[in-house]
Design a protein around this motif. Sequence first.
Motif, mmCIF file in Angstrom:
data_model
loop_
_atom_site.group_PDB
_atom_site.id
_atom_site.type_symbol
_atom_site.label_atom_id
_atom_site.label_comp_id
_atom_site.label_asym_id
_atom_site.label_seq_id
_atom_site.Cartn_x
_atom_site.Cartn_y
_atom_site.Cartn_z
ATOM 1 N N ALA A 62 1.181 3.492 -3.201
ATOM 2 C CA ALA A 62 0.284 4.843 -3.065
ATOM 3 C C ALA A 62 1.063 6.127 -2.428
ATOM 4 O O ALA A 62 0.602 7.175 -2.866
ATOM 5 C CB ALA A 62 -0.688 4.347 -2.268
ATOM 6 N N ALA A 63 2.110 5.741 -1.585
ATOM 7 C CA ALA A 63 2.643 6.900 -0.885
ATOM 8 C C ALA A 63 3.708 7.776 -1.839
ATOM 9 O O ALA A 63 5.041 7.492 -1.423
ATOM 10 C CB ALA A 63 3.459 6.721 0.453
ATOM 11 N N LEU A 116 0.981 -1.252 0.115
ATOM 12 C CA LEU A 116 -0.033 0.032 0.008
ATOM 13 C C LEU A 116 0.992 1.299 0.044
ATOM 14 O O LEU A 116 0.923 2.119 -0.985
ATOM 15 C CB LEU A 116 -0.921 -0.017 1.309
ATOM 16 N N PHE A 117 1.708 1.232 0.703
ATOM 17 C CA PHE A 117 2.683 2.468 0.989
ATOM 18 C C PHE A 117 3.590 2.653 -0.114
ATOM 19 O O PHE A 117 3.785 3.544 -0.832
ATOM 20 C CB PHE A 117 3.499 2.349 2.267
ATOM 21 N N MET A 164 -4.673 6.336 2.507
ATOM 22 C CA MET A 164 -3.640 6.022 1.368
ATOM 23 C C MET A 164 -4.416 6.229 0.106
ATOM 24 O O MET A 164 -3.889 6.418 -1.094
ATOM 25 C CB MET A 164 -2.884 4.728 1.471
ATOM 26 N N LEU A 165 -5.444 5.747 -0.222
ATOM 27 C CA LEU A 165 -6.246 5.446 -1.266
ATOM 28 C C LEU A 165 -7.355 6.271 -1.852
ATOM 29 O O LEU A 165 -8.088 6.187 -2.599
ATOM 30 C CB LEU A 165 -6.567 4.009 -1.678
ATOM 31 N N LEU A 174 -6.348 2.548 6.843
ATOM 32 C CA LEU A 174 -5.201 2.565 5.941
ATOM 33 C C LEU A 174 -5.580 3.029 4.728
ATOM 34 O O LEU A 174 -5.152 3.911 3.956
ATOM 35 C CB LEU A 174 -4.311 1.394 6.048
ATOM 36 N N PRO A 175 -6.625 2.319 3.808
ATOM 37 C CA PRO A 175 -7.109 2.671 2.819
ATOM 38 C C PRO A 175 -7.694 4.135 2.471
ATOM 39 O O PRO A 175 -7.455 4.797 1.658
ATOM 40 C CB PRO A 175 -7.935 1.595 2.337
#
Lengths: 599, 368, 369
Positions: B42-43, B38-39, C298-299, C294-295
Amino acid sequence: MTTEATSESLKPAAAGSLEPAITISNLIKNFQGQSRCALNNATATVYPGRTTGLVGPDGAGKSTLLRLLCGLLDPDGGQVRVLGFDPMRQAPRVHAICGYMPQKFGLYEDLTVIENLNLYSDIRGLERSQRDERFKVLLRFTDLGAFTKRLAGRLSGGMKQKLGLACVLIGSPKVLLLDEPSVGVDPVSRRELWSMVQSLAQGGLAVVWATSYLDEAQKCEAVILLDQGRVLFEGPPGELVARIDGRSWFIGSIAASERRRTLLELLRSEQVVDGLITAGGIRVMTAGPQRPSAGPGTALTVADDYGKWAPSAPTFEDAFIDLLGGGARGESALGAHFQDKLSDQSVVVEAKALTKKFGDFTAVSSSSFQISRGEIFGLLGPNGAGKSTIFKMMCGLLTPTSGLALIAGIDLRKAPARARGRLGYMAQKFSLYESLSAAENLEFFSGAYGLSGRVRKERVGLMIEIFDLKHYLGSTARTLPLGFKQRLALACAVMHEPDVLFLDEPTSGVDPVTRREFWLHINSLAHKGVAVMVTTHFMEEAEYCDRVTLVYQGLGIASGTPDDLKNLATESGLGAPTMEDAFVFLIEKNRAQDREGSR
Amino acid sequence: MVTAAKIGTLIVKEFLTIFRDPWGRRMLVVPPMIQLLLFAFAATLEVKNVSLMILNDDFGRHGHEIAHRLEASQQFTDISYAGSAKDFTKAIEEQRILLAVRIPVDFSKKIHARSGAAVQIIFDGRKSNAAQVVEGYILEVVNQYALELGDPMVKGFEIAEHHWFNPNLEYHWSTIPSLVAIITLIMTMSFSALSLAREKEMGTFEQLLVTPLIPGEILTGKLVPAMLIGIFDAHLIYGVGHLFFKVPFRGSYLLLLASIILFSFSVVGFGLMISSIAKTQQQAILGAFVFMVPAIALSGFASPFENMPAWLQKVMWLNPMKHGVIIFKGLFLKDLPLPVVLANAWPLAVIGGVTFLLSGWMFRRNIG
Amino acid sequence: MRIIRALIKKEFIQIVRDPSALMIAFFLPILLLFIFGYGVNLDVSVSKLGLAAEGSGPETLSLISSLTRSEYFDVTVSKHSDYLTQGLLTGRFRGLMVLPEELEGDLLGGRTATIQIVTDGSETNSALFVRNHSVGLLRVWLEDKLMAGKHSASPLISVQSRFWYNPELKSRNYLIPGSLAIVMTLIGVMLTSMVISREWERGTMEALMASPVSINQIILSKLCTYYLLSLVSVFFSWSVAVLWYEVPFRGSLGALLAVGSIFVLGALGQGLLISTLTKNQFLSAQWAMVTGFLPSFMLSGFVFEVNSLPPAVKAVSYAVGARYFVPCLQTLFLTGNVWPLFARSAACMAVVALVFFVLTSKKIVKKVF
């Protein structure tokens, strides 16, 4: 077979007009991942207007049966009818007429008494106009009138159960299903709860009362005895008791100091099925209806030396034990392997004016006592009296506000680790690591107590043997049957051969068979010179103690031998009081004095 | 010696409770991997796939040329033409495009006259960060064109760019080393904050307290497993980042190991403090959450550290993440020499030491 | 209806008495707003730049003074290249610029002058800022110089940038509205799943289920309660955002309520699903973190651009409700009521919510085990 016989015997009582409230026929329930049936072809009938006791050892299927009755589970076979409704398909109708109290009743602990009552009134659709009237009745009935604004979480165990019952009664149910309502409840509250339910049954309710207190079961009009999911017996308790007529004996006039030793010897005999200390003597159940012949040198002559055998009326508990194959007998392997402690009667536990205050509230006030080697010291008292607080101070779990707690002469505050190394502790609630296996728990605690190498291996092996844990070594502690959980907990507490053993309600919720086994162990440990401090709500167990202190509202209100306490009760007009009578009497007396005082 | 054996028993027990439960085993690997993916993906503050609209009111050569050059640029994947100002106003409003480029009527004329031609760009300020990055792209195109149109004699500058440590400015080269810190923080924190609280709720805490174990031993028995979990997960991220994401590792492995140990020590100190205070698991979870979110967000990971108010930067000295991110990034990309590592590592040791002592103090206080 | 009202009342009493519920509903929003109001700041900042000038002619000096005057740079001029490179290593400088000795000659002689820019690539963002701004600055300087030679007042082509809705380019102005979505996610997913799991753990669920309350009534009462709580909490956060952080609010509260309601529904559905699956507070909290918090962080386009995500991750983001809600929030605060955008987002969020409820209804059965 049994069922047929019992329904015959029930008919006169049920005479014509009474339709069964609940019929259970050929009920089967399996749980995934368990080889044994939770319920195996169970058949029974419950009639209105009476209390039906549901008894059986741990894991017999009592809770499962109750859950099936109120439609929380679906059966795998057979059928149930509650007032003619099928709980599986007509759950809403069953819920409307059924009052069900689960083992840990779902009171909202962060709601007050009155808020809980209001919530359940709303759920049960009780009109606001009728509420005041109904609440008044229920609060008087449950004696909770003074606590309406208290959070349910702050009530004592007994009061919680009464409130739970009140919440269930709001809906005016026709069927009442109570799952072990008296576990962890002190005798006073237990009696109150019982008489409340009794009066409800007389009002026409069908009550099912699951319990592990067999004296309660004996008072029921009918019982259903479950074992391993099967109905072993159904009918009036007297019928079961009649089967063992003539096999119970009472051996009176044994000096208090000799009773435990005598019992240990008696239980070694083949002919004795069960035995326990009670009412100033020993009760024994024999294998046959004759008094066993006592040859010279056998254990039985020892008993003869001290007292006289007299036939005694059998109890339901005797019958229960007999049906399940007898109580714990023979030698306690634990005691046999225990290193002999010095039995010099020297004091090993000492409380000097222990006091604990929480804010303004004094939980324990100036409590002092001593326990010598080889002595069993009982701490009795109603829920919330301060027993657990005393226990925690003695183990070093709580720091006293003032006073001293000494273990083997060591001040718990000055050298806590050293003092704790000398004691073993079994908590009220099962408090081993549930996610670890039995073997891992044993390994861990042996290490935590500083055992290592060969000694550690030996002790762990010994515990496994003594408590018969070998079939459960690999299973996680969570999945053990209650009796084995308690065995494991005791094993972890005694593994390091402590000088002092603290047992906080070790037998709570445990069936009578396992209870006897426990007392056999405790008894033999005391015999080896271990000082034992114990709390219990089973008053007959207090008879095993050398000395007892009755705690009420943080104060020791009476202490002495069990006989002393019972004598206190005789002085006030009761005939031959049991330990429970004495307890109730002394507590009530103090309450009355309190009320006087407050006026 | 006896103490070491007892602590050993505690550590074994701690790991057994984790590994017996299949969910517990998965906890060690699955959430860190999800977080890593995710990071890592996405980050990024990089701006790609930009949608833009052009309104070209100029009929001259230059307006057309600018539009053409924008179309040729790689950054703008979705270019459309607006018929009127209303078109792009609506498109920006509804966030269908990030920006509109408007070339005015007299654009070519003004260039010929050298009287200050102007291109107008309208950005969606709701995404001001992306907008500013894109502004840079556009300025580059336009200025290049202006230079070419200017004095043909003056060649101007050639810019020789070097991005040290990360020549192609790959975003995940800088995120993944930070992730070693973030995920180690999350994992060690979750385990240590819950460790004592769970035992309190289960009742095993009292059973533990009546054994001859002293608070220091119990806490060490909690400290070491949580640190080991942190060290394991740090290596997991290090391994996957290095092998799968191809992030270079230029520093010394031993320094990395030492700083991972110090870093997890400092986090576990905070975790045990939370655990000593919390009475229930719920409180511990919340406490951990309240610690972790600011610790991560204010570490310089999500936004430049220098952008924070000066006083907040000072407070962040207490944040293990701040030091951890500098060290891990430095070791991965910069081959940070020992003195620089030490300069950032000693605060970790201090933080860990102090929080560990504090947790011991709170532990004792809560028993009485 | 009476039953539901009673259950809602119960929930509210519990919330008021449960410090952790109040903490999630009121303290966490404050903390998040603080972090995004003060801590996380994506505005263009002053970058520390090390400058090595090898020559000392007038062009070099003019360039140096132009750089030092820039609002983007905090320039340190040094002759010691060791000092400068070391500074890049330790993080003292985010970038270095080298003006070569030949600069003067090249510029005047019509040759291309080479200027070296070195950045700390490990801080990718800062590196990009340093590069873009120094390149821009050099171009402007050169153009000025060329124009000055031709006695012209303005550059040949200027770029006039306008940033609609947020002309001061404050990142706070879009981060704070976005954080409202996080607040709602925390209440909807984390608090709700933990509260329902707690009822299972404490046995209160069993007692309720044996009463005439139906499972739908239990669920509905939870939904109503936590729906109301998240609205209260959002309104509270909204007030803090507008009054304390002075973020403009150009839309209408009605629109916020409407769009927010649909979003909360999805979050509640997710919380419900998690608690139904786990029935355990600890697991619920963990799942809520990984699949909820988290999503949505982040998303969702809250901090990081959704459009820049790689296709696979972008595909996942379509299932995240916050992805649709965050743009709505930013629009409500900074732009106003843009109904086409709201309608589109609301439709997507409704689909997400529906999926969660369908999944839950498949899993939930009124049985204890």
